[in-house]
Design an enzyme around this catalytic site. Structure first.
Site, PDB file in Angstrom:
ATOM      1  N   ARG A 113       0.962  -1.209  -0.095  1.00 38.51           N
ATOM      2  CA  ARG A 113      -0.189  -0.055   0.044  1.00 38.51           C
ATOM      3  C   ARG A 113       0.989   1.092   0.087  1.00 38.51           C
ATOM      4  NH1 ARG A 113      -2.329   0.489   6.047  1.00 38.51           N
ATOM      5  NH2 ARG A 113      -0.615  -0.531   7.221  1.00 38.51           N
ATOM      6  N   LYS A 133       1.944   6.465   1.507  1.00 37.98           N
ATOM      7  CA  LYS A 133       1.316   5.177   2.391  1.00 37.98           C
ATOM      8  C   LYS A 133      -0.012   5.218   2.497  1.00 37.98           C
ATOM      9  CE  LYS A 133       2.321   2.301   6.423  1.00 37.98           C
ATOM     10  NZ  LYS A 133       3.110   2.125   7.568  1.00 37.98           N
ATOM     11  N   ASP A 145      -6.271  -4.185   0.804  1.00 34.78           N
ATOM     12  CA  ASP A 145      -6.884  -3.194  -0.254  1.00 34.78           C
ATOM     13  C   ASP A 145      -5.965  -2.013  -0.446  1.00 34.78           C
ATOM     14  OD1 ASP A 145      -6.670  -1.887   2.228  1.00 34.78           O
ATOM     15  OD2 ASP A 145      -8.949  -1.443   2.479  1.00 34.78           O
ATOM     16  N   GLY A 146      -4.787  -2.069   0.056  1.00 35.65           N
ATOM     17  CA  GLY A 146      -3.902  -0.893  -0.581  1.00 35.65           C
ATOM     18  C   GLY A 146      -4.123   0.556   0.287  1.00 35.65           C
ATOM     19  N   ARG A 203       5.569   9.910   3.095  1.00 34.80           N
ATOM     20  CA  ARG A 203       6.878   9.539   3.814  1.00 34.80           C
ATOM     21  C   ARG A 203       8.003   9.922   3.139  1.00 34.80           C
ATOM     22  NH1 ARG A 203       6.296   3.621   6.511  1.00 34.80           N
ATOM     23  NH2 ARG A 203       6.431   2.740   4.368  1.00 34.80           N
ATOM     24  N   ARG A 210      14.840  -2.389   2.602  1.00 29.57           N
ATOM     25  CA  ARG A 210      14.635  -3.013   3.890  1.00 29.57           C
ATOM     26  C   ARG A 210      15.498  -4.339   4.007  1.00 29.57           C
ATOM     27  NH1 ARG A 210       9.115  -1.835   4.893  1.00 29.57           N
ATOM     28  NH2 ARG A 210       8.866   0.182   3.810  1.00 29.57           N
ATOM     29  N   ASP A 280      10.908  -7.167   7.009  1.00 29.58           N
ATOM     30  CA  ASP A 280      10.492  -6.388   6.194  1.00 29.58           C
ATOM     31  C   ASP A 280      10.290  -5.183   6.662  1.00 29.58           C
ATOM     32  OD1 ASP A 280       8.512  -7.909   7.299  1.00 29.58           O
ATOM     33  OD2 ASP A 280       7.050  -6.595   6.400  1.00 29.58           O
ATOM     34  N   ASN A 281      10.489  -4.804   8.146  1.00 29.75           N
ATOM     35  CA  ASN A 281      10.352  -3.562   8.772  1.00 29.75           C
ATOM     36  C   ASN A 281      11.391  -2.904   9.023  1.00 29.75           C
ATOM     37  OD1 ASN A 281       7.688  -3.441   8.004  1.00 29.75           O
ATOM     38  ND2 ASN A 281       6.894  -4.494  10.109  1.00 29.75           N
ATOM     39  N   ASP A 290       8.179   2.089   9.289  1.00 24.49           N
ATOM     40  CA  ASP A 290       6.935   1.437   9.257  1.00 24.49           C
ATOM     41  C   ASP A 290       6.222   1.496  10.770  1.00 24.49           C
ATOM     42  OD1 ASP A 290       7.143   0.994   6.795  1.00 24.49           O
ATOM     43  OD2 ASP A 290       7.008  -1.228   6.907  1.00 24.49           O
TER      44      ASP A 290
HETATM   45  P1  AMP Z   1       3.095  -4.219   8.087  1.00 17.59           P
HETATM   46  O1  AMP Z   1       3.605  -5.498   8.944  1.00 17.59           O
HETATM   47  O2  AMP Z   1       2.270  -3.251   8.339  1.00 17.59           O
HETATM   48  O3  AMP Z   1       4.804  -3.470   7.698  1.00 17.59           O
HETATM   49  O4  AMP Z   1       3.075  -4.989   6.543  1.00 17.59           O
HETATM   50  C1  AMP Z   1       3.405  -6.192   6.152  1.00 17.59           C
HETATM   51  C2  AMP Z   1       2.795  -6.246   4.733  1.00 17.59           C
HETATM   52  O5  AMP Z   1       1.801  -6.006   4.221  1.00 17.59           O
HETATM   53  C3  AMP Z   1       3.638  -5.271   3.858  1.00 17.59           C
HETATM   54  O6  AMP Z   1       4.088  -6.086   2.552  1.00 17.59           O
HETATM   55  C4  AMP Z   1       2.549  -4.213   3.458  1.00 17.59           C
HETATM   56  O7  AMP Z   1       2.690  -3.634   2.448  1.00 17.59           O
HETATM   57  C5  AMP Z   1       1.433  -5.227   3.317  1.00 17.59           C
HETATM   58  N1  AMP Z   1       0.266  -4.446   3.852  1.00 17.59           N
HETATM   59  C6  AMP Z   1      -0.389  -3.926   5.081  1.00 17.59           C
HETATM   60  N2  AMP Z   1      -1.368  -3.401   5.066  1.00 17.59           N
HETATM   61  C7  AMP Z   1      -1.877  -3.188   3.904  1.00 17.59           C
HETATM   62  C8  AMP Z   1      -2.979  -2.957   3.235  1.00 17.59           C
HETATM   63  N3  AMP Z   1      -3.992  -2.418   3.621  1.00 17.59           N
HETATM   64  N4  AMP Z   1      -3.222  -3.233   1.851  1.00 17.59           N
HETATM   65  C9  AMP Z   1      -2.203  -3.849   1.156  1.00 17.59           C
HETATM   66  N5  AMP Z   1      -1.016  -4.489   1.592  1.00 17.59           N
HETATM   67  C10 AMP Z   1      -0.888  -4.267   3.385  1.00 17.59           C
HETATM   68 MG    MG Z   2       5.919  -3.072   6.850  1.00 15.66          MG
END
Ligand code: AMP
Ligand code: MG
Length: 549
Positions: A113, A133, A145-146, A203, A210, A280-281, A290
């Protein structure tokens, strides 16, 4: 804005998109969810939003871009920083990366997203990537949903800037824009989804690469793309290391380990709990990235985590963060083996992390007490006893250090030796205890035995301060430079969100202003430095957060 800074209009921003120019692109132009092979990114356009509205912006971040945000109308800013209007030179894309989530390899994740707009080249020759973001789905959105909701966007916006002003390495936040669209979220994953206002944060960071970016290509045995990403990262994000020779690669990994260690030391210093330290964070730049279900320690508790999704295992609890950072670096090291001539260089990095973390952390702990970083035998015990002390009566860490700094301890005030058998507090001791008392959430738990423990420690501390030959005011100055008066207390962020949902953005702006000077006492703003009120103890958003954002 300072005079030396060129300040210009949006249209004059100069984009130099090295990431998309140098690295392999996904050839598929259509935006649908998929596994993307042999590519570092996919080009994708932000989703159109209905009624973008600029809620807040950070002038300091605009300065990084040489941008004067006072001239364009807020409508134009909202159009650009919601993603509705692309500027000349932007080349929007989503990054492809993977990661370990909660200790398990999750395969391809990627910017689900987040949409990068391009790299601004400023008048000082610095590149700054702009990233929206919550700007809509990408090939990496998987089942989601992005989008992003206002609540999590306010939290990301405020915390990025608060961390920066606290001196903690972090990605930055330029703007917070409401989209005018509603987003459906099941905040506590309990089958009660609600519509919430959507928002987009712009951002800004030198790089959003990452640990998981490298891991994905390595896991797929795509050593060619891995190699390209390493070369690009060293050339563009670590230019001081020169050409990416084997020696530069070794230096690079050492630097990643060093900066990651320093970042975590800062987190521990200010009481920040990231909440989701998945690989990934983890930014390759050693910056906090993140902001999801993060939180700030109120009462000192090494086992505390704000993340309800992590409540059972508490993998990402406050006290565990240094170990997790090292585990994450080990995963990165493993991923880099194919592009390193020997594993020795990688092992050196991991060893360096441990050594550098221990040293820096010990010095930081001493600095928080106003003591110089010289190792004395007695300091070890003094420091080791502190965490236990802070858990005697649910003591607010932030307030404790500021009150400790204020205590009158200069040698002239007392000649008492640190005597454990001293028994009941003398009048001096009582004054000291009283001066600390507004850091206590549970003062009634301070029975005689606990009071004695606290006094015994304070006497030893006083004796140690005397050796340092510091006046009270010198000590206070030193301590107040590393122990903030203001942090983004969990309940304060939540109050700002509650008001924002009612279309009142005043508290976001007020908090931003206060958090711009977190080490200064600010007359009239004492309420933002106070203990968490009782109503916030167990309220959702204040003490517990889920990953739903
Ligand atoms: P996060 O732990 O929030 O950093 O997210 C982990 C993964 O999920 C990353 O690849 C994010 O881009 C994806 N992600 C989190 N929330 C959404 C969202 N609402 N729509 C699409 N991808 C998401
Ligand atoms: Mg993340």
């Amino acid at each position: 804005m300072s005079e030396t800074i060129v300040s210009q209009d949006l249209a004059a921003l100069c984009f130099d998109n090295r990431f998309t120019r140098h690295l392999p692109a996904d050839p598929e132009p259509a935006n649908y969810r998929r596994q993307v092979q042999s590519a570092c990114f996919s080009r994708v356009r932000p989703l159109r939003v209905s009624r973008p509205q600029l809620v807040a912006y950070a002038p300091e971040v605009a300065e990084l871009l040489d941008l004067d945000l006072r001239t364009p109308s807020s409508d134009i800013l909202a159009e650009v920083f919601s993603g509705n209007r692309l500027l000349d030179g932007m080349d929007p894309f989503a990054m492809c990366y993977g990661g370990h989530q909660f200790g398990n390899w999750a395969g391809q994740l990627g910017d689900g997203r987040a949409i990068n707009l391009g790299e601004v080249l400023n008048s000082r020759g610095e590149h700054w990537m702009l990233q929206l973001k919550g700007a809509g789905p990408t090939p990496y959105s998987r089942t989601a949903d992005g989008l992003a909701v206002l609540r999590s966007s306010v939290r990301e916006f405020l915390c990025s800037e608060a961390m920066h002003h606290l001196g903690v390495p972090t990605t930055r936040a330029l703007t917070l824009v409401l989209t005018g669209d509603q987003v459906l979220r099941d905040m506590f994953y309990d089958g009660n989804p609600q519509h919430e206002p959507g928002a987009v944060v712009c951002r800004v960071a030198r790089s959003f690469t990452r640990f998981g970016s490298f891991q994905l290509f390595s896991a797929r045995s795509d050593h060619e793309t891995l190699q390209k990403l390493v070369q690009h990262t060293i050339r563009c994000d670590f230019p001081h290391l020169g050409e990416p020779t084997p020696e530069a690669r070794r230096e690079w990994f050492l630097e990643v380990c060093r900066t990651t260690a320093e970042m975590v030391v800062h987190w521990m210093r200010v009481g920040f709990v990231h909440g989701v330290m998945n690989t990934d964070n983890m930014s390759i730049l050693g910056e906090t990235i993140d902001y999801g279900p993060y939180g700030w320690l109120e009462n000192f508790d090494p086992d505390w985590t704000p993340n309800t999704t992590d409540a059972s295992g508490r993998r990402y609890r406050y006290g565990q963060q240094p170990r997790v950072a090292m585990w994450n670096l080990m995963q990165l090291a493993r991923a880099l083996v194919p592009v390193f001539e020997s594993v020795d260089a990688l092992q050196q990095g991991i060893d360096l992390f441990a050594e550098h973390f221990n040293q820096t952390s010990a010095n930081m702990s001493l600095a928080k007490l106003g003591l110089s970083p010289q190792s004395r035998e007695s300091d070890v015990q003094l420091l080791d006893d502190l965490p236990g002390l802070l858990q005697l009566a649910e003591i607010d860490m932030t307030i404790f250090y500021r009150r400790l700094a204020r205590l009158p301890l200069s040698p002239s005030r007392s000649s008492e030796a640190p005597d454990r058998s001293g028994g009941h507090p003398g009048s001096d001791d009582a004054v000291l205890l009283e001066a600390l008392s507004d850091a206590f959430y549970r003062p009634e738990q301070m029975n005689n035995e606990k009071q004695d423990r606290m006094i015994y420690w304070l006497r030893r501390y006083r004796a140690r301060v005397a050796q340092e030959q510091l006046s009270d005011s010198e000590r206070r100055q030193r301590m107040n430079a590393v122990n903030p008066e203001f942090v983004l207390r969990n309940y304060l962020a939540q109050l700002a969100i509650d008001r924002a949902v009612q279309n009142d953005f005043g508290m976001i702006r007020e908090l931003m202003e206060v958090l711009r000077h977190p080490y200064d006492e600010q007359p009239g703003k004492e309420e933002f430095a106070a203990r968490r009120p009782d109503w916030a103890r167990d309220r959702a958003g204040c003490s517990m957060l889920s990953c739903s954002s």
